[in-house]
Design a protein around this motif. Structure first.
Motif, PDB file in Angstrom:
ATOM      1  N   PHE A   1      -3.830 -64.765  54.608  1.00  0.00           N
ATOM      2  CA  PHE A   1      -4.547 -64.812  53.332  1.00  0.00           C
ATOM      3  C   PHE A   1      -3.753 -64.025  52.302  1.00  0.00           C
ATOM      4  CE2 PHE A   1      -6.087 -60.446  53.736  1.00  0.00           C
ATOM      5  CZ  PHE A   1      -6.001 -60.253  55.103  1.00  0.00           C
TER       6      PHE A   1
ATOM      7  N   GLU B   1      -7.469 -62.018  63.211  1.00  0.00           N
ATOM      8  CA  GLU B   1      -8.929 -61.880  63.299  1.00  0.00           C
ATOM      9  C   GLU B   1      -9.421 -62.489  64.608  1.00  0.00           C
ATOM     10  OE1 GLU B   1     -10.763 -60.316  61.176  1.00  0.00           O
ATOM     11  OE2 GLU B   1      -9.669 -60.268  59.279  1.00  0.00           O
TER      12      GLU B   1
ATOM     13  N   SER C   1      -9.818 -65.442  57.179  1.00  0.00           N
ATOM     14  CA  SER C   1      -8.664 -66.200  57.657  1.00  0.00           C
ATOM     15  C   SER C   1      -7.698 -65.259  58.351  1.00  0.00           C
ATOM     16  CB  SER C   1      -7.922 -66.854  56.486  1.00  0.00           C
ATOM     17  OG  SER C   1      -8.800 -67.564  55.671  1.00  0.00           O
TER      18      SER C   1
ATOM     19  N   GLU D   1      -3.623 -56.470  44.987  1.00  0.00           N
ATOM     20  CA  GLU D   1      -3.947 -55.044  45.119  1.00  0.00           C
ATOM     21  C   GLU D   1      -3.297 -54.230  44.008  1.00  0.00           C
ATOM     22  OE1 GLU D   1      -5.088 -53.822  49.374  1.00  0.00           O
ATOM     23  OE2 GLU D   1      -2.974 -54.296  49.495  1.00  0.00           O
TER      24      GLU D   1
ATOM     25  N   GLU E   1      -7.665 -47.431  44.587  1.00  0.00           N
ATOM     26  CA  GLU E   1      -7.158 -48.729  45.050  1.00  0.00           C
ATOM     27  C   GLU E   1      -8.188 -49.846  44.896  1.00  0.00           C
ATOM     28  OE1 GLU E   1      -7.297 -49.894  49.223  1.00  0.00           O
ATOM     29  OE2 GLU E   1      -5.121 -50.021  49.149  1.00  0.00           O
TER      30      GLU E   1
ATOM     31  N   GLN F   1      -3.654 -61.177  49.154  1.00  0.00           N
ATOM     32  CA  GLN F   1      -4.336 -60.051  48.523  1.00  0.00           C
ATOM     33  C   GLN F   1      -3.793 -59.809  47.124  1.00  0.00           C
ATOM     34  OE1 GLN F   1      -3.701 -56.999  51.608  1.00  0.00           O
ATOM     35  NE2 GLN F   1      -5.917 -56.950  51.807  1.00  0.00           N
TER      36      GLN F   1
ATOM     37  N   ARG G   1      -3.793 -61.025  59.452  1.00  0.00           N
ATOM     38  CA  ARG G   1      -4.616 -60.262  60.405  1.00  0.00           C
ATOM     39  C   ARG G   1      -5.041 -61.220  61.504  1.00  0.00           C
ATOM     40  NH1 ARG G   1      -8.367 -56.559  56.259  1.00  0.00           N
ATOM     41  NH2 ARG G   1      -6.551 -55.870  55.054  1.00  0.00           N
TER      42      ARG G   1
ATOM     43  N   PHE H   1     -13.097 -67.601  54.177  1.00  0.00           N
ATOM     44  CA  PHE H   1     -13.577 -66.227  53.972  1.00  0.00           C
ATOM     45  C   PHE H   1     -12.886 -65.254  54.918  1.00  0.00           C
ATOM     46  CE2 PHE H   1     -16.354 -62.620  54.783  1.00  0.00           C
ATOM     47  CZ  PHE H   1     -16.603 -62.196  53.490  1.00  0.00           C
TER      48      PHE H   1
ATOM     49  N   GLY I   1      -9.178 -60.021  47.445  1.00  0.00           N
ATOM     50  CA  GLY I   1      -8.636 -61.150  48.201  1.00  0.00           C
ATOM     51  C   GLY I   1      -8.589 -62.367  47.301  1.00  0.00           C
TER      52      GLY I   1
ATOM     53  N   GLU J   1     -17.907 -59.352  51.212  1.00  0.00           N
ATOM     54  CA  GLU J   1     -16.998 -58.559  50.349  1.00  0.00           C
ATOM     55  C   GLU J   1     -15.936 -59.431  49.680  1.00  0.00           C
ATOM     56  OE1 GLU J   1     -15.108 -55.222  52.386  1.00  0.00           O
ATOM     57  OE2 GLU J   1     -13.359 -55.486  51.100  1.00  0.00           O
ATOM     58  N   LEU J   2     -15.825 -59.257  48.346  1.00  0.00           N
ATOM     59  CA  LEU J   2     -14.743 -59.903  47.592  1.00  0.00           C
ATOM     60  C   LEU J   2     -13.605 -58.917  47.386  1.00  0.00           C
ATOM     61  CD1 LEU J   2     -16.524 -61.597  44.555  1.00  0.00           C
ATOM     62  CD2 LEU J   2     -15.447 -62.721  46.480  1.00  0.00           C
TER      63      LEU J   2
ATOM     64  N   SER K   1      -8.716 -53.427  45.714  1.00  0.00           N
ATOM     65  CA  SER K   1      -8.039 -54.351  46.633  1.00  0.00           C
ATOM     66  C   SER K   1      -8.856 -55.626  46.772  1.00  0.00           C
ATOM     67  CB  SER K   1      -7.888 -53.660  47.986  1.00  0.00           C
ATOM     68  OG  SER K   1      -7.428 -54.574  48.937  1.00  0.00           O
TER      69      SER K   1
ATOM     70  N   GLU L   1      -1.755 -55.697  55.016  1.00  0.00           N
ATOM     71  CA  GLU L   1      -2.181 -55.449  53.630  1.00  0.00           C
ATOM     72  C   GLU L   1      -0.918 -55.268  52.789  1.00  0.00           C
ATOM     73  OE1 GLU L   1      -4.393 -51.725  53.551  1.00  0.00           O
ATOM     74  OE2 GLU L   1      -2.536 -50.579  53.569  1.00  0.00           O
TER      75      GLU L   1
HETATM   76  N1  GAP Z   1      -5.576 -52.089  51.234  1.00  0.00           N
HETATM   77  C1  GAP Z   1      -6.963 -52.127  51.494  1.00  0.00           C
HETATM   78  C2  GAP Z   1      -7.401 -53.325  52.177  1.00  0.00           C
HETATM   79  O1  GAP Z   1      -6.595 -54.131  52.637  1.00  0.00           O
HETATM   80  P1  GAP Z   1      -9.527 -54.589  52.976  1.00  0.00           P
HETATM   81  O2  GAP Z   1     -10.965 -54.381  52.613  1.00  0.00           O
HETATM   82  O3  GAP Z   1      -9.188 -54.629  54.417  1.00  0.00           O
HETATM   83  O4  GAP Z   1      -8.739 -53.443  52.213  1.00  0.00           O
HETATM   84  C3  GAP Z   1      -9.093 -56.095  50.909  1.00  0.00           C
HETATM   85  O5  GAP Z   1      -9.022 -55.922  52.292  1.00  0.00           O
HETATM   86  C4  GAP Z   1      -9.541 -57.499  50.558  1.00  0.00           C
HETATM   87  O6  GAP Z   1      -8.710 -58.462  51.229  1.00  0.00           O
HETATM   88  C5  GAP Z   1     -10.961 -57.832  51.022  1.00  0.00           C
HETATM   89  O7  GAP Z   1     -11.930 -57.380  50.103  1.00  0.00           O
HETATM   90  C6  GAP Z   1     -10.909 -59.351  51.087  1.00  0.00           C
HETATM   91  O8  GAP Z   1     -11.104 -59.919  49.810  1.00  0.00           O
HETATM   92  C7  GAP Z   1      -9.473 -59.618  51.525  1.00  0.00           C
HETATM   93  N2  GAP Z   1      -9.441 -59.885  52.989  1.00  0.00           N
HETATM   94  C8  GAP Z   1      -9.410 -58.975  53.978  1.00  0.00           C
HETATM   95  N3  GAP Z   1      -9.388 -59.589  55.174  1.00  0.00           N
HETATM   96  C9  GAP Z   1      -9.417 -60.918  54.932  1.00  0.00           C
HETATM   97  C10 GAP Z   1      -9.418 -62.087  55.758  1.00  0.00           C
HETATM   98  N4  GAP Z   1      -9.358 -62.003  57.083  1.00  0.00           N
HETATM   99  N5  GAP Z   1      -9.458 -63.307  55.165  1.00  0.00           N
HETATM  100  C11 GAP Z   1      -9.498 -63.417  53.810  1.00  0.00           C
HETATM  101  N6  GAP Z   1      -9.502 -62.352  52.986  1.00  0.00           N
HETATM  102  C12 GAP Z   1      -9.455 -61.114  53.532  1.00  0.00           C
END
Ligand code: GAP
Length: 536
Positions: free
Chosen positions: A262, A249, A259, A266, A398, A264, A247, A257, A402, A335-336, A400, A215
């Motif tokens: 990606f 994943e 990935s 923030e 915060e 952020q 990440r 959606f 994507g 979640e957006l 945050s 993040e």
């Molecule tokens: N600092 C807080 C934080 O990182 P999070 O909900 O884990 O919070 C924030 O991530 C935003 O980052 C999410 O709402 C999403 O839009 C985006 N996001 C998180 N993981 C993602 C992924 N694997 N691929 C694409 N977007 C991602």
């Protein structure tokens, strides 16, 4: 819209490609093509402009408790490993995975679901990675195969209850895994840390291990003191950052959606603890409105407050801004953006060391001998208010978001099909992207009707007059109808055509992507006309 239609359009028109596609792609990694890069830049720029550069720090915006300041940062992707130890990511940033011993596939525990079914005296749990109706079909298909029944004997399957998550199942011996033919091939759930590990320096030992940031937020917290000391910002103020996050994943899916790499966008907003709930309300509403203003209005967008049991241990309140992506089951939202009230958790963690909750309190997490599990920086990250003469540790709100998820939602919302007459008056299917003009990759396209009679020369002059003001596109190849269709699929709001009449009276036609209305203006007014219409 079916997701496949959008995916095909994105490939066809150069919005998105699988990363390293000529080598078969790499799961969870995507490249933005020539149109995609412009669209995503526009998303990022709209966010930065609306949140940071266009913010008026002299007046309180509607709903804000007071005026506030906004500033920005651009931090490194690799940071000191202690950052992730104190933030909690090193110990806690994991998902649970299950492995299939038969298919050798790995799944996220909470992303597998299934149904209990009984047939021929045996009760099994049929699991799938699919969602909604597809999951019902997939589980029926698998159950018929498992029990060696033909489709017309489907009534011999006695289903027990609806689709439920695998997390609700204890008896793994009765589970038929998503890609397995035998029962009991899934392992018990195991923790899997999502941070990508790398090595800094030539020695390559464990002491040189570092992480790609999961993040962008932590770069802001660890620079809080630098920003306060080097600028004249006063609380309340926000620090914004846009950048890549990574990440690992377990099951990347649903186009961009989820990935592994990606971007952020923030904001960490620092405020006095007494005012923090009011600021939380402000940001929750402000961020929701941003999506509405850029075209995500309606039932597909929602603002959802977290239930108390959903909140992480440090958060006093959180709301998600969610969109009903077409790849989700009916009624499901993805979640957006999360807007979280994080209290003083982050600044205290980087001062004192990794925190944990004990009762109502956040305390330093210690080993058995009482030493902190992960030692903080020891630097003072409190704030001194020289007007009230008060020292305190600010609270953080915060928002945050994507950038890739927002881009995907704007694309999904924009996808339209209708029927329009072709040159011979016959109705033909048209695909177009009804993108907000601020987001459209190309703002105007310029065409000569035919490639002769001086029309290309006039069209090129108009194109040149637009170029310093906006992204414009010149096209003289093929039938004009086909040129319009290409721009409709790219989401270009306006097309300007130079035709026979232009050569007589100096006017051109302007065509609106959404209404298909056409009107004539003087050729020298093109730039002013398009700029005025883009502004709405
Ligand atoms: N600092 C807080 C934080 O990182 P999070 O909900 O884990 O919070 C924030 O991530 C935003 O980052 C999410 O709402 C999403 O839009 C985006 N996001 C998180 N993981 C993602 C992924 N694997 N691929 C694409 N977007 C991602």
């Amino acid at each position: 819209m079916e997701m496949e239609q959008l995916v095909a359009l994105c490939k066809r028109r150069g919005f998105l490609f699988p990363s390293s596609e000529i080598y078969g792609g790499l799961q969870g990694f995507w490249d933005y093509g020539p149109l995609g890069v412009e669209l995503k830049r526009n998303v990022r720029e709209a966010w930065w402009r609306d949140m940071v550069t266009a913010h008026d720090e002299l007046s309180a915006p509607p709903g804000a408790p007071s005026t506030y300041e906004m500033t920005g940062l651009d931090c490194t992707i690799i940071m000191h490993p202690q950052v992730w130890k104190c933030s909690g990511h090193y110990d806690l940033f994991h998902d649970y995975m299950v492995d299939c011993r038969e298919s050798k596939r790995r799944y996220r525990h909470d992303q597998v679901q299934g149904r209990w079914v009984e047939a021929k005296g045996e009760r099994i749990f049929v699991a799938t990675e699919a969602c909604g109706d597809e999951a019902l079909e997939a589980t029926e298909h698998k159950a018929l195969k498992f029990f060696n029944l033909r489709k017309k004997k489907a009534d011999q399957l006695a289903w027990q209850g609806p689709l439920v998550s695998l997390t609700a199942v204890d008896d793994f011996g009765a589970v038929l895994g998503p890609d397995a033919k035998r029962l009991g091939t899934l392992t018990e759930p195991r923790e899997f840390n999502l941070m990508f590990k790398t090595i800094v320096g030539a020695l390559g030992g464990e002491e040189d291990a570092a992480f790609l940031r999961p993040e962008t937020a932590q770069g802001i917290f660890v620079n809080f003191k630098n920003v306060v000391d080097s600028t004249r910002v006063k609380i309340p103020f926000g620090i914004a950052q846009i950048g890549k996050s990574f990440r690992n994943e377990i099951t990347p899916r649903n186009f961009t959606f989820r990935s592994r790499e990606f971007e952020q966008m923030e904001i960490e907003f620092f405020c006095h603890p007494h005012a923090s709930l009011e600021w939380y309300e402000y940001w929750r509403n402000r961020r929701y409105r941003w999506y509405v203003d850029l075209g995500l209005a309606g039932e597909r967008l929602r603002l959802r407050d977290h239930e108390p049991e959903e909140l992480p241990h440090y958060s006093l309140a959180t709301a998600d801004i969610e969109y009903a992506f077409p790849f989700l089951a009916d009624g499901d939202f993805g979640e957006l953006e999360g807007v979280a009230h994080r209290g003083d958790f982050d600044l205290r963690s980087h001062m004192e060391g990794k925190l944990m909750r004990r009762g109502d309190e956040l305390v330093v997490d210690t080993d058995e001998d009482g030493t902190p599990k992960h030692r903080g920086s020891g630097k003072d990250l409190s704030y001194y208010d020289d007007q009230s003469k008060e020292r305190f540790t600010p609270h953080v709100i915060e928002p945050s978001a994507g950038a890739d998820r927002a881009t995907l939602a704007f694309l999904c919302e924009a996808y339209r099909e209708d029927e329009v007459p072709d040159e011979k008056g016959k109705l033909t299917r048209r695909v177009f992207l009804k993108l907000h003009p601020r987001l459209a990759p190309i703002k105007a396209a310029v065409f000569p009707l035919v490639k002769k009679d001086g029309m290309p020369e006039v069209a090129r002059e108009i194109y040149k007059s637009l170029k310093p003001e906006m992204t414009a596109f010149y096209d003289e190849k093929g039938a004009v109808g086909r040129r319009y269709r290409r721009q409709d699929e790219a989401g270009t709001p306006f097309c300007i055509t130079v035709d026979g009449q232009t050569m007589q009276d100096g006017t051109v036609t302007v065509r609106d992507r959404d209404t298909l209305d056409q009107w004539r203006i003087k050729k020298e007014d093109c730039a002013a006309e398009i700029i005025a219409r883009l502004k709405g």
